[in-house]
Design an enzyme around this catalytic site. Sequence first.
Site, PDB file in Angstrom:
ATOM      1  N   GLU A  34      43.764  24.696  14.892  1.00  0.00           N
ATOM      2  CA  GLU A  34      42.351  24.773  14.534  1.00  0.00           C
ATOM      3  C   GLU A  34      42.291  24.975  13.021  1.00  0.00           C
ATOM      4  O   GLU A  34      42.930  25.891  12.505  1.00  0.00           O
ATOM      5  CB  GLU A  34      41.695  25.946  15.259  1.00  0.00           C
ATOM      6  N   ARG A 258      54.662  33.251  22.628  1.00  0.00           N
ATOM      7  CA  ARG A 258      54.377  33.114  21.197  1.00  0.00           C
ATOM      8  C   ARG A 258      55.344  33.967  20.395  1.00  0.00           C
ATOM      9  O   ARG A 258      55.966  34.887  20.912  1.00  0.00           O
ATOM     10  CB  ARG A 258      52.927  33.474  20.892  1.00  0.00           C
ATOM     11  N   LYS A 268      45.011  34.614  12.586  1.00  0.00           N
ATOM     12  CA  LYS A 268      44.338  34.074  11.403  1.00  0.00           C
ATOM     13  C   LYS A 268      43.115  34.909  11.029  1.00  0.00           C
ATOM     14  O   LYS A 268      42.779  35.028   9.867  1.00  0.00           O
ATOM     15  CB  LYS A 268      43.923  32.622  11.672  1.00  0.00           C
TER      16      LYS A 268
HETATM   17  P1  ATP Z   1      45.949  32.759  15.711  1.00  0.00           P
HETATM   18  O1  ATP Z   1      45.790  33.486  17.004  1.00  0.00           O
HETATM   19  O2  ATP Z   1      47.066  33.233  14.870  1.00  0.00           O
HETATM   20  O3  ATP Z   1      44.682  32.646  14.947  1.00  0.00           O
HETATM   21  P2  ATP Z   1      45.705  30.303  17.071  1.00  0.00           P
HETATM   22  O4  ATP Z   1      46.462  30.241  18.328  1.00  0.00           O
HETATM   23  O5  ATP Z   1      44.252  30.501  17.148  1.00  0.00           O
HETATM   24  O6  ATP Z   1      46.409  31.325  16.114  1.00  0.00           O
HETATM   25  P3  ATP Z   1      45.774  27.535  16.514  1.00  0.00           P
HETATM   26  O7  ATP Z   1      45.453  26.883  15.250  1.00  0.00           O
HETATM   27  O8  ATP Z   1      44.859  27.359  17.658  1.00  0.00           O
HETATM   28  O9  ATP Z   1      45.963  29.054  16.185  1.00  0.00           O
HETATM   29  O10 ATP Z   1      47.255  27.222  16.945  1.00  0.00           O
HETATM   30  C1  ATP Z   1      47.845  25.953  16.928  1.00  0.00           C
HETATM   31  C2  ATP Z   1      49.038  25.995  17.826  1.00  0.00           C
HETATM   32  O11 ATP Z   1      49.965  26.960  17.367  1.00  0.00           O
HETATM   33  C3  ATP Z   1      48.642  26.383  19.228  1.00  0.00           C
HETATM   34  O12 ATP Z   1      49.307  25.535  20.137  1.00  0.00           O
HETATM   35  C4  ATP Z   1      49.119  27.799  19.347  1.00  0.00           C
HETATM   36  O13 ATP Z   1      49.467  28.111  20.670  1.00  0.00           O
HETATM   37  C5  ATP Z   1      50.327  27.815  18.411  1.00  0.00           C
HETATM   38  N1  ATP Z   1      50.574  29.173  17.912  1.00  0.00           N
HETATM   39  C6  ATP Z   1      49.693  29.991  17.305  1.00  0.00           C
HETATM   40  N2  ATP Z   1      50.258  31.183  17.038  1.00  0.00           N
HETATM   41  C7  ATP Z   1      51.533  31.118  17.500  1.00  0.00           C
HETATM   42  C8  ATP Z   1      52.627  32.029  17.533  1.00  0.00           C
HETATM   43  N3  ATP Z   1      52.526  33.268  17.041  1.00  0.00           N
HETATM   44  N4  ATP Z   1      53.797  31.615  18.071  1.00  0.00           N
HETATM   45  C9  ATP Z   1      53.912  30.377  18.567  1.00  0.00           C
HETATM   46  N5  ATP Z   1      52.922  29.471  18.570  1.00  0.00           N
HETATM   47  C10 ATP Z   1      51.740  29.826  18.047  1.00  0.00           C
HETATM   48 MG    MG Z   2      43.437  28.859  18.720  1.00  0.00          MG
END
Ligand code: ATP
Ligand code: MG
Length: 553
Positions: A34, A258, A268
């Site tokens: 995102e 994760r 984020k």
């Molecule tokens: P955050 O919770 O840190 O804001 P998010 O999951 O909202 O992260 P996205 O931009 O939606 O962030 O994530 C893109 C991809 O990265 C998704 O498939 C998500 O599952 C993966 N991802 C995010 N954080 C992690 C992590 N700590 N370890 C592994 N994969 C991750």
């Molecule tokens: Mg997300």
Amino acid sequence: MSAEKGPNFLEEIIAEDVKNGKHGGRVLTRFPPEPNGYLHIGHSKSICLNFGLAQQFGGSTNLRFDDTNPEKEETEYVESIKADIRWLGFEWANEFYASDYFPRLYDFAVRLIRAGLAYVDDSSAAEIAAMKGTPTTAGTDSPYRERSVEENLGLFERMKNGEFSDGEKVLRAKIDMASPNMHFRDPILYRIKHTAHHRTGNTWCIYPMYDFAHGQSDAIEQITHSICTLEFEVHRPLYEWFIEKLELFPSRQYEFARLNLNYTVMSKRKLLQLVQEGHVKGWDDPRMPTISALRRRGYTPESIRHFAERVGVARRENIIDVGLLEFCVREDLNKRATRVMAVLEPLKLVIENYPAGQVEMLPTENNTEAEGAGTREIPFSGELYIERDDFMEEPEKKFFRLAPGKMVRLKSAYIVECTGFEKDGQGNITLVRARYVPESKSGHDQSGLQVKGVIHWVSAAHAIPAEVRLYDRLFRVEDPSSEEGDFKDYINPDSLHTITAAMLEPSLREARPGQYFQFMRKGYFVPDTESTAAHPVFNRTVGLKDAWTKGKG
Ligand code: ATP
Ligand code: MG
């Protein structure tokens, strides 16, 4: 890594699918960020996995911006995400945006309404929440649940046309308000938001929810393996429900644990707070866990990829020690970094018997750990800088460096013997005097002297003054998010130590970001992105040893 450990569960699944000719043996994954922030080290695990698995099985990977939330998304983030993925060493087959699918997602919603599987609900957010029930008690049906298909079609179209204000209506799937899976209790598919979108502008005022956008986007792109983190496991039945009811390409979702790192926050939302409230200087402040910060700090793409490999993939949540990340970069930089001399806390050393005005160019190895790294020449003269703590007026027992009457070797140069020193009014040492042994020149040593200590130095007349930034962990507790109060209460007040007048050997004048150095005995360093020839600035990537567990842990 996989050769050492055996295949991980995702490799096993994909190998099996390829063997069975599922989807014609084709493998297409996607990385779906995102664009509401910069990528962090957690994302790099997902990137390495999605791109790495596709590569391994001869497939490819789409980059899909999951941009269904107009308020938080910006083009700046899109650009940084692309730069970071490329820097990590991966290239996507296609660049897509969930927002490109808004017309098709709208059509999917209309199809569900026609099939009697979706309805427009006028209830408020609070009313919907109250009707949701709990994991142990069933929810209650909305009074709007039995609207006719015709009425729903009309209302949904009017939602799209902007006839209602934010929150006035939503579109919901009509599934089961008593389902044990809360995500099945008539999930919201669309909400009204009169907000401009970074790509579609004001074309839309209704936006699809994650669950209604993600799986359908996968299906539109014919993604074969949709790999995501474990928190989406409970969404998987819904992902499959939409695909089944809409008769779409059967993408399948697989979940892994994760990445969590101690002494770090990774969401984020929290990282944005650190930036907006000025706790750090920006998303790429070298203390941040973002990819851009790690790059600026001197991490190599290889070190991050190796880290992701070492962490491995599992379905069990755990917390990785940030020391492992530091180990990975140290290991990589050891092979890569040019060894140079830089004095962080300079103290003048005057060699009394060195011919006045003489300068010698002395050869020194660039990196004995890397074959073919070659040598360079560094200027030596009768006035040098050494580290302040390489001299002691009254040496401790095991101090093998300079002290009155003691000898030390100057790296790649001569043995010197301390003959005296000067102090200022406050008792600070301001200068050290020595004599050098001309026959002790490195590589040609005829002196027969044995000295235990070797110290680094720079020639005073040739040295370049520089700012050097030393970093410590941004948080002083292992898991700032689980502590009482606000996670920001646990920020380490000493995470940045700035040295304003370090002295570097002159070869560093031309150094640019992306070149890696070991400042002998001091750690690994890179030029900062703010560094200029007039005002060089270096960041310490990591110390030579794990100082944290030794000194503080
Ligand atoms: P955050 O919770 O840190 O804001 P998010 O999951 O909202 O992260 P996205 O931009 O939606 O962030 O994530 C893109 C991809 O990265 C998704 O498939 C998500 O599952 C993966 N991802 C995010 N954080 C992690 C992590 N700590 N370890 C592994 N994969 C991750
Ligand atoms: Mg997300």
